[in-house]
Structure formats: structure tokens, C-alpha cells
Design a protein around this motif. Sequence first.
Motif, PDB file in Angstrom:
ATOM      1  N   VAL A 117    -102.449 -16.970 -20.864  1.00  0.00           N
ATOM      2  CA  VAL A 117    -103.596 -17.752 -21.169  1.00  0.00           C
ATOM      3  C   VAL A 117    -104.399 -17.597 -19.816  1.00  0.00           C
ATOM      4  O   VAL A 117    -104.003 -17.736 -18.649  1.00  0.00           O
ATOM      5  CB  VAL A 117    -103.100 -19.037 -21.359  1.00  0.00           C
ATOM      6  N   ARG A 118    -105.665 -17.351 -19.994  1.00  0.00           N
ATOM      7  CA  ARG A 118    -106.636 -17.290 -18.936  1.00  0.00           C
ATOM      8  C   ARG A 118    -107.809 -18.170 -19.178  1.00  0.00           C
ATOM      9  O   ARG A 118    -108.011 -18.562 -20.404  1.00  0.00           O
ATOM     10  CB  ARG A 118    -107.078 -15.932 -18.707  1.00  0.00           C
ATOM     11  N   ASP A 119    -108.804 -18.427 -18.225  1.00  0.00           N
ATOM     12  CA  ASP A 119    -109.924 -19.131 -18.479  1.00  0.00           C
ATOM     13  C   ASP A 119    -111.101 -18.340 -17.900  1.00  0.00           C
ATOM     14  O   ASP A 119    -110.821 -17.567 -16.904  1.00  0.00           O
ATOM     15  CB  ASP A 119    -109.905 -20.488 -17.637  1.00  0.00           C
ATOM     16  N   GLY A 120    -112.270 -18.437 -18.476  1.00  0.00           N
ATOM     17  CA  GLY A 120    -113.344 -17.519 -18.077  1.00  0.00           C
ATOM     18  C   GLY A 120    -114.727 -18.318 -18.677  1.00  0.00           C
ATOM     19  O   GLY A 120    -114.592 -19.111 -19.489  1.00  0.00           O
ATOM     20  N   PRO A 121    -115.674 -17.552 -18.125  1.00  0.00           N
ATOM     21  CA  PRO A 121    -116.999 -18.115 -18.710  1.00  0.00           C
ATOM     22  C   PRO A 121    -117.692 -17.559 -19.997  1.00  0.00           C
ATOM     23  O   PRO A 121    -118.612 -16.645 -19.900  1.00  0.00           O
ATOM     24  CB  PRO A 121    -117.875 -17.818 -17.422  1.00  0.00           C
ATOM     25  N   PHE A 122    -117.073 -17.926 -21.157  1.00  0.00           N
ATOM     26  CA  PHE A 122    -117.550 -17.258 -22.322  1.00  0.00           C
ATOM     27  C   PHE A 122    -118.521 -18.210 -23.055  1.00  0.00           C
ATOM     28  O   PHE A 122    -118.415 -19.279 -23.278  1.00  0.00           O
ATOM     29  CB  PHE A 122    -116.248 -17.184 -23.322  1.00  0.00           C
ATOM     30  N   TRP A 123    -119.744 -17.407 -23.146  1.00  0.00           N
ATOM     31  CA  TRP A 123    -120.898 -18.035 -23.847  1.00  0.00           C
ATOM     32  C   TRP A 123    -120.669 -18.654 -25.167  1.00  0.00           C
ATOM     33  O   TRP A 123    -121.163 -19.768 -25.397  1.00  0.00           O
ATOM     34  CB  TRP A 123    -121.896 -17.208 -23.822  1.00  0.00           C
ATOM     35  N   VAL A 124    -119.936 -17.975 -25.907  1.00  0.00           N
ATOM     36  CA  VAL A 124    -119.366 -18.489 -27.469  1.00  0.00           C
ATOM     37  C   VAL A 124    -119.020 -19.882 -27.330  1.00  0.00           C
ATOM     38  O   VAL A 124    -118.933 -20.696 -28.229  1.00  0.00           O
ATOM     39  CB  VAL A 124    -118.925 -17.268 -28.185  1.00  0.00           C
ATOM     40  N   LEU A 125    -118.156 -19.993 -26.369  1.00  0.00           N
ATOM     41  CA  LEU A 125    -117.376 -21.318 -26.189  1.00  0.00           C
ATOM     42  C   LEU A 125    -118.365 -22.392 -25.489  1.00  0.00           C
ATOM     43  O   LEU A 125    -117.957 -23.704 -25.709  1.00  0.00           O
ATOM     44  CB  LEU A 125    -116.239 -21.271 -25.447  1.00  0.00           C
ATOM     45  N   ALA A 126    -119.490 -22.199 -24.893  1.00  0.00           N
ATOM     46  CA  ALA A 126    -120.175 -22.989 -23.959  1.00  0.00           C
ATOM     47  C   ALA A 126    -120.620 -24.474 -24.826  1.00  0.00           C
ATOM     48  O   ALA A 126    -120.697 -25.442 -24.421  1.00  0.00           O
ATOM     49  CB  ALA A 126    -121.210 -22.204 -23.335  1.00  0.00           C
ATOM     50  N   GLY A 127    -121.227 -23.931 -26.011  1.00  0.00           N
ATOM     51  CA  GLY A 127    -121.736 -25.033 -26.708  1.00  0.00           C
ATOM     52  C   GLY A 127    -120.747 -25.971 -27.835  1.00  0.00           C
ATOM     53  O   GLY A 127    -121.107 -26.885 -28.484  1.00  0.00           O
ATOM     54  N   ALA A 128    -119.678 -25.483 -27.585  1.00  0.00           N
ATOM     55  CA  ALA A 128    -118.555 -26.279 -28.567  1.00  0.00           C
ATOM     56  C   ALA A 128    -118.293 -27.662 -28.217  1.00  0.00           C
ATOM     57  O   ALA A 128    -118.186 -27.985 -27.148  1.00  0.00           O
ATOM     58  CB  ALA A 128    -117.165 -25.520 -28.793  1.00  0.00           C
TER      59      ALA A 128
END
Length: 378
Positions: free
Chosen positions: A322-333
Motif C-alpha cells: 500500500v502506498r500514498d501519492g498525489p493522484f488527481w483522480v482521487l482529489a475531488g472524492a
Amino acid sequence: MQCFTLADTLITQITPYKVLSLVPFGDNNLKIVFNQDTQNLKLKESKLKDGRVFIDIEAILVVPKRSFIFKNNSTINVAQNTKEILRLVIKPNEKYTYTLQKQEQNLYIRQELADSKATKPAKPNPPTTQSEKPKQESKPTPPPKPTPPAAQNNTKKKIAIDPGHGGKDCGAMGANKICEKTIVLEVAKLLHAELKKRGYIVYMTRNNDTFIDLIDRTKFANDKGVDLFISIHANSIPVGRKSPSGIETYFLSTNRSEKALKVAEAENIGDIATMNHFSKQTFLNTINNHRLIASSKLAIDIQAGMRESVRRKYKNVVDGGVRDGPFWVLAGALMPSVLIEIGYVSHNTEGKLLTTKDYQKLLAEGIADGIDDYLDKN
């Protein structure tokens, strides 16, 4: 002959310990995998006044530094402190205690409720990293987990499935010349059917080869009022380089590690106009701490579900963790959300495996198992 044996022994003794992978498992546990048996691994524990614990290990971290947030809200940070010392920083939950266990090439960090030791007999530590299930007997090697029936609390839960890319956006091109967009859509359809069978209300951001702006994907989920947002992608590296393999699950954060940035860059490239829509400050404002913690827990459960499912038949599938990162597709959820990398389409063997219905079905069942586990516990 004697001199050769002695020299060989000396070389063996001075081989430095190296950390090859960091694998979260269960709700609050971490496995650290080394390049050799950990029997002689040197550790030093120090407790600070603020409750944090430093564990200094004579080892070299050969993977990116990581930060883990667990279900009990404890954290473990892993980073190279000096050239020869790896440091773990544990910020425990005051109601929990942690234990360290060396086993073969692994160092296990397990957390359990402090009261549990006094109220019930200690259980033997399982030798594997498969997720620990409540009310289940501890066994040396747990049997394959059967597909669970629809849970009673699932009938009103809403899930949004987001097959990555689509239309003009092929995503990554696989080793067998099949686009990522095609592979992930097939897995998404199988997951849709599996979740419906288990009693969930399920929506898909796309059901066919259609391009959708990144911002519209989470807007769709928000408008539907879903409980979870699951974005499905496949990983890749540029042609000409040896491709890794394995499954990974990401959740949103501002992590700037090299690994997270490379994966995020590949997935974010789908719509430049949408990415420009977000200023840096807007992006940072979207990261609600409560939602980040919930998303990290969801990622842990889904990663464990996929790993257990695919390894029933394909034992050598790599667990990328499991990792974390700056994914735009998740930003608005506005709900817990994850981005799943179901494998590397650039890998000759795994890329072909990802196009088979059998493997796609195992992935879908594993993701559904992880969703079940998360909702059962939260």
C-alpha cells in the motif's frame, strides 16, 4: 582450501542487511523484509517523552521511505537515518502495545490492545502476513478464504467503480499491444457483477470505451452519494527498461516519494486541462485528514484481498504493498477512495496474464473481498 573457507565465512558475516520491501497487513501490523535471515539483526529501541518510539536498525533501506497510517490511528515511519542506520518511528495508540518478532528474513511489528493480553491467553504469531480475521482460530497456514456471502450491512452501501483512461486515452500500452483502458474496463465489469451479487448498489464511471475528464469521475461519485470510490488502473514502465511486476494500492496524499510521483505522473497525464483546474492550494485543501485515514484503511484491506485471491492460483504474484501519492483522480472524492494498480502491463508474463478472464476474475473477487472486510470493520 582452509583459507578460502575462512574468507568466504568472513564475507558472509559482513554482508549488510538491506530492506527489500515494507508490507502492511491486518489492521495495524507491518512486515519488513530483509535480504537475509534476521537472527543477527541488531536493534535499539528508545522511547521519547511524547510517547513516540525510535527503533534503530543496522540496515540499509533500498526501497523508498514510507509512512503508514493504521486503523487504530497509530503511525510508523520508515527512513534511512544515517548511512548505516535505518530508523523506524512508531507513534502508537496509547491503548495498544507493539511487539517485534524476527522470523527468517522478516521483522514483524504487531500491535494489539493492551487489555487483550490480560483478558485472554496469548495467541501464537502466525508465520504469514495474511490479514488477521476476528473470531478465527490461529493456524500456521490459513486456508484460502472463500468468497463471503453478501453481508447484512451491504444492501444499502453504494460503490463507484472507475475504470481508468478510455476513449482517446489508451493509458499504458501492454507488452501484447493491448491498451490499459481495455484491461481495466474488463476487470471493472467483473467487479461490478461481483459486488452486485454481494448486495451492493454499484455505479461505473464508464461502461464502454469513453473518455471522461478526471474531475468528472469523482463528481459522478459525489453526485451519486457513494460510500466508496474505487479507481482501477494498470502499471507500466517505459519501453527498453526491465519491467517489475506486482499489485499495488494507492490512497491520496501529498507524498512526493520518487515511486509515488512516477506512478501518479503516469495516471495524471490523462487530462492536462483538468489538472490545471487544481491550484496547489486547492489540491492541499481537498485532503481531509479523516478521509485520508479512512482511505488508507480501505487500501490496506483491498491490497490484502487481492493478494490472497490471486495467490490461490498464482503463488508468485508480487505484493507491491500500500502506498500514498498525489493522484488527481482521487482529489475531488468526498468519500474514502483508492487507486488500484492491478499489475504491470509492461511485464511480459504479467502483462499477458492481465488479459485473461481467469486472472481478471481473481482480481475482481479480491477487490470485493477487501471492500467487504473494510465495511465489516468500519
